[in-house]
Design a protein around this motif. Structure first.
Motif, PDB file in Angstrom:
ATOM      1  N   PRO A  13      75.721  -5.165  25.188  1.00  0.00           N
ATOM      2  CA  PRO A  13      74.533  -4.522  24.596  1.00  0.00           C
ATOM      3  C   PRO A  13      74.517  -4.640  23.080  1.00  0.00           C
ATOM      4  N   CYS A  14      73.330  -4.952  22.524  1.00  0.00           N
ATOM      5  CA  CYS A  14      73.205  -5.168  21.074  1.00  0.00           C
ATOM      6  C   CYS A  14      72.454  -4.040  20.374  1.00  0.00           C
ATOM      7  N   TYR A  15      71.283  -3.695  20.856  1.00  0.00           N
ATOM      8  CA  TYR A  15      70.492  -2.641  20.227  1.00  0.00           C
ATOM      9  C   TYR A  15      69.426  -2.125  21.186  1.00  0.00           C
ATOM     10  N   ARG A  16      68.930  -0.928  20.866  1.00  0.00           N
ATOM     11  CA  ARG A  16      67.830  -0.341  21.622  1.00  0.00           C
ATOM     12  C   ARG A  16      66.524  -0.568  20.864  1.00  0.00           C
ATOM     13  N   TRP A  17      65.448  -0.666  21.598  1.00  0.00           N
ATOM     14  CA  TRP A  17      64.147  -0.792  20.950  1.00  0.00           C
ATOM     15  C   TRP A  17      63.076  -0.173  21.856  1.00  0.00           C
ATOM     16  N   ASN A  18      61.968   0.156  21.233  1.00  0.00           N
ATOM     17  CA  ASN A  18      60.867   0.719  22.019  1.00  0.00           C
ATOM     18  C   ASN A  18      59.553   0.081  21.602  1.00  0.00           C
ATOM     19  N   ARG A  19      58.455   0.704  21.990  1.00  0.00           N
ATOM     20  CA  ARG A  19      57.152   0.061  21.892  1.00  0.00           C
ATOM     21  C   ARG A  19      56.193   0.779  20.957  1.00  0.00           C
ATOM     22  N   ASP A  33      46.751  11.459  16.837  1.00  0.00           N
ATOM     23  CA  ASP A  33      48.017  11.908  16.267  1.00  0.00           C
ATOM     24  C   ASP A  33      49.185  11.558  17.171  1.00  0.00           C
ATOM     25  N   GLN A  34      49.005  11.758  18.458  1.00  0.00           N
ATOM     26  CA  GLN A  34      50.056  11.417  19.418  1.00  0.00           C
ATOM     27  C   GLN A  34      49.424  10.932  20.705  1.00  0.00           C
ATOM     28  N   LEU A  35      49.818   9.713  21.091  1.00  0.00           N
ATOM     29  CA  LEU A  35      49.253   9.100  22.282  1.00  0.00           C
ATOM     30  C   LEU A  35      49.805   9.724  23.556  1.00  0.00           C
ATOM     31  N   THR A  36      49.016   9.635  24.633  1.00  0.00           N
ATOM     32  CA  THR A  36      49.487   9.982  25.971  1.00  0.00           C
ATOM     33  C   THR A  36      49.244   8.774  26.866  1.00  0.00           C
ATOM     34  N   LEU A  37      49.934   8.736  27.993  1.00  0.00           N
ATOM     35  CA  LEU A  37      49.702   7.658  28.947  1.00  0.00           C
ATOM     36  C   LEU A  37      48.272   7.705  29.476  1.00  0.00           C
ATOM     37  N   LEU A  78      57.371  -0.364  30.914  1.00  0.00           N
ATOM     38  CA  LEU A  78      55.964   0.040  30.787  1.00  0.00           C
ATOM     39  C   LEU A  78      55.384   0.365  32.158  1.00  0.00           C
ATOM     40  N   ASP A  79      55.592  -0.534  33.117  1.00  0.00           N
ATOM     41  CA  ASP A  79      55.057  -0.315  34.459  1.00  0.00           C
ATOM     42  C   ASP A  79      55.685   0.913  35.112  1.00  0.00           C
ATOM     43  N   ASP A  80      56.984   1.117  34.874  1.00  0.00           N
ATOM     44  CA  ASP A  80      57.666   2.282  35.444  1.00  0.00           C
ATOM     45  C   ASP A  80      57.054   3.587  34.926  1.00  0.00           C
ATOM     46  N   ALA A  81      56.782   3.629  33.625  1.00  0.00           N
ATOM     47  CA  ALA A  81      56.245   4.860  33.026  1.00  0.00           C
ATOM     48  C   ALA A  81      54.879   5.212  33.609  1.00  0.00           C
ATOM     49  N   PHE A  82      54.006   4.222  33.736  1.00  0.00           N
ATOM     50  CA  PHE A  82      52.683   4.492  34.311  1.00  0.00           C
ATOM     51  C   PHE A  82      52.818   4.900  35.786  1.00  0.00           C
ATOM     52  N   GLY A  83      53.714   4.221  36.501  1.00  0.00           N
ATOM     53  CA  GLY A  83      53.898   4.529  37.910  1.00  0.00           C
ATOM     54  C   GLY A  83      54.403   5.941  38.133  1.00  0.00           C
ATOM     55  N   LEU A 120      50.478   2.553  16.423  1.00  0.00           N
ATOM     56  CA  LEU A 120      50.693   3.918  16.921  1.00  0.00           C
ATOM     57  C   LEU A 120      52.010   3.959  17.688  1.00  0.00           C
ATOM     58  N   ASP A 121      52.883   4.875  17.309  1.00  0.00           N
ATOM     59  CA  ASP A 121      54.182   4.973  17.971  1.00  0.00           C
ATOM     60  C   ASP A 121      54.016   5.343  19.442  1.00  0.00           C
ATOM     61  N   ALA A 122      54.729   4.623  20.311  1.00  0.00           N
ATOM     62  CA  ALA A 122      54.663   4.920  21.746  1.00  0.00           C
ATOM     63  C   ALA A 122      56.060   5.145  22.315  1.00  0.00           C
ATOM     64  N   SER A 123      57.036   5.387  21.450  1.00  0.00           N
ATOM     65  CA  SER A 123      58.414   5.530  21.917  1.00  0.00           C
ATOM     66  C   SER A 123      58.608   6.764  22.794  1.00  0.00           C
ATOM     67  N   HIS A 124      57.717   7.770  22.641  1.00  0.00           N
ATOM     68  CA  HIS A 124      57.824   8.974  23.469  1.00  0.00           C
ATOM     69  C   HIS A 124      57.245   8.765  24.874  1.00  0.00           C
ATOM     70  N   LEU A 125      56.566   7.634  25.062  1.00  0.00           N
ATOM     71  CA  LEU A 125      55.925   7.371  26.347  1.00  0.00           C
ATOM     72  C   LEU A 125      56.786   6.516  27.277  1.00  0.00           C
ATOM     73  N   PHE A 126      57.638   5.701  26.693  1.00  0.00           N
ATOM     74  CA  PHE A 126      58.387   4.735  27.482  1.00  0.00           C
ATOM     75  C   PHE A 126      59.892   4.861  27.223  1.00  0.00           C
ATOM     76  N   GLU A 127      60.673   4.616  28.257  1.00  0.00           N
ATOM     77  CA  GLU A 127      62.123   4.591  28.106  1.00  0.00           C
ATOM     78  C   GLU A 127      62.503   3.398  27.236  1.00  0.00           C
ATOM     79  N   SER A 128      63.460   3.587  26.354  1.00  0.00           N
ATOM     80  CA  SER A 128      63.860   2.488  25.476  1.00  0.00           C
ATOM     81  C   SER A 128      64.507   1.361  26.275  1.00  0.00           C
TER      82      SER A 128
END
Length: 324
Positions: A162-168, A182-186, A207-212, A259-267
């Motif tokens: 593993p090298c690093y974590r990243w989000n969307r 101010d803060q996005l929702t799914l 991304l698909d997991d979060a929506f599902g 717009l930050d979406a890191s709170h919506l998706f797993e890193s």
């Protein structure tokens, strides 16, 4: 039995049993390749290939074992050469990296620049592709390193670290309805057409997991492997873009709102890996640590000594991965 004969057998299989293509790849003649393979079969007293006329049609059962061992022997000879080269020309050689467009375009440029300044006599090559292509390139020895995020099950025969974590992030034109959120929702995203990565690329599965899990069906209207292409179609108004945060450039993408979406998706976690038994030259170890500073020579060798993926995972459990 000659090493050249084993190389011919191995290359013929790599070229889908096409002797003509094999001869071209090895800069030799088609009759020469056929003759050497037949001589090897006569010496061993078995047939490695099934033939139909002058054409090879498939690998025999015993031939499959011989091809596998031929590959292992050729790997060993390559390692012997690399060991000798390490001591005779420590700062010369070549390095091939197989990765996705996002890594090549956004994560690697600074790394490559620093590496080139330190090792100007090392020839660098980069192949971009799908996770399947990346794993095949590394497993076959066509690439020294594989760098990937998705499809880790494809890399089980490689030493992956593993090298690093990243989000969307979400990118939209400045006049888009989401631009002032101010803060996005799914639920917000599900209301608009979405432009994002092809499934199997750059953390798309998260991304698909979060929506599902939220019971939502995203309206994905356009997909691409190239983040720059995704941003182009966002600019055209095709949809809301969901991209890796590292792929947003404040200068070049100033016409878009991020717009930050890191709170919506797993890193997601990006890994770097190489074939088991690879002799890692000094510049190869330096490339790894340049890309992921926590992967110093000691921990890379420890990972290389692990027999199973579970052992390697245990090795990295206490490692704090950086975020990008």
């Amino acid at each position: 039995m000659k090493l050249q004969q084993l190389r011919y057998v191995w290359e013929v299989v790599k070229n889908d049993l096409n002797v003509s293509a094999t001869a071209q790849a090895l800069f030799t003649s088609q009759p020469g390749v056929s003759k050497q393979i037949r001589l090897l079969e006569d010496e061993l007293g078995i047939e490695i290939f099934v033939r139909s006329g002058k054409h090879l049609t498939e690998v025999t059962q015993v031939g499959a074992h011989i091809v596998k061992m031929a590959g292992e022997i050729l790997d060993k000879t390559r390692t012997i050469k690399e060991i000798a080269q390490e001591y005779s020309n420590e700062d010369q050689g070549s390095l091939t990296i197989a990765t996705t467009h996002t890594q090549a375009r956004y994560a690697l440029p600074a790394v490559i620049q620093n590496f080139r300044s330190k090792y100007p006599d090392v020839a660098l090559h980069m192949n971009q592709g799908t996770p399947e292509q990346i794993s095949q390139l590394a497993a076959s020895g066509a690439a020294d390193f594989a760098i990937a995020t998705e499809g880790m099950e494809l890399f089980k025969d490689l030493v992956m670290m593993p090298c690093y974590r990243w989000n969307r992030s979400v990118v939209v034109p400045k006049d888009h309805a989401l631009a002032k959120k101010d803060q996005l929702t799914l639920e917000d995203l599900a209301e608009f057409p979405i432009v994002t990565y092809v499934f199997g690329f750059t953390g798309r599965s998260k991304l698909d997991d979060a929506f599902g899990q939220a019971g939502l069906i995203p309206n994905v209207v356009f997909t691409a492997t190239d983040t720059d292409v995704i941003k182009t179609y966002v600019r055209l108004g095709i949809g809301v873009g969901i991209i890796a945060s590292m792929a947003y450039d404040e200068d070049q993408d100033a016409d878009l709102v991020r717009l930050d979406a890191s709170h919506l998706f797993e890193s997601s976690v990006t890994h770097i890996g190489f074939r088991r038994g690879t002799f890692l030259r000094r510049y190869m170890l330096d490339m790894i640590s340049e890309f992921a500073p926590h992967l110093d020579g000691r921990i890379v060798h420890e990972a290389q000594a692990c027999f199973t993926t579970a052992e390697r995972q245990s090795l990295f459990e206490a490692v704090e991965l950086p975020n990008r």
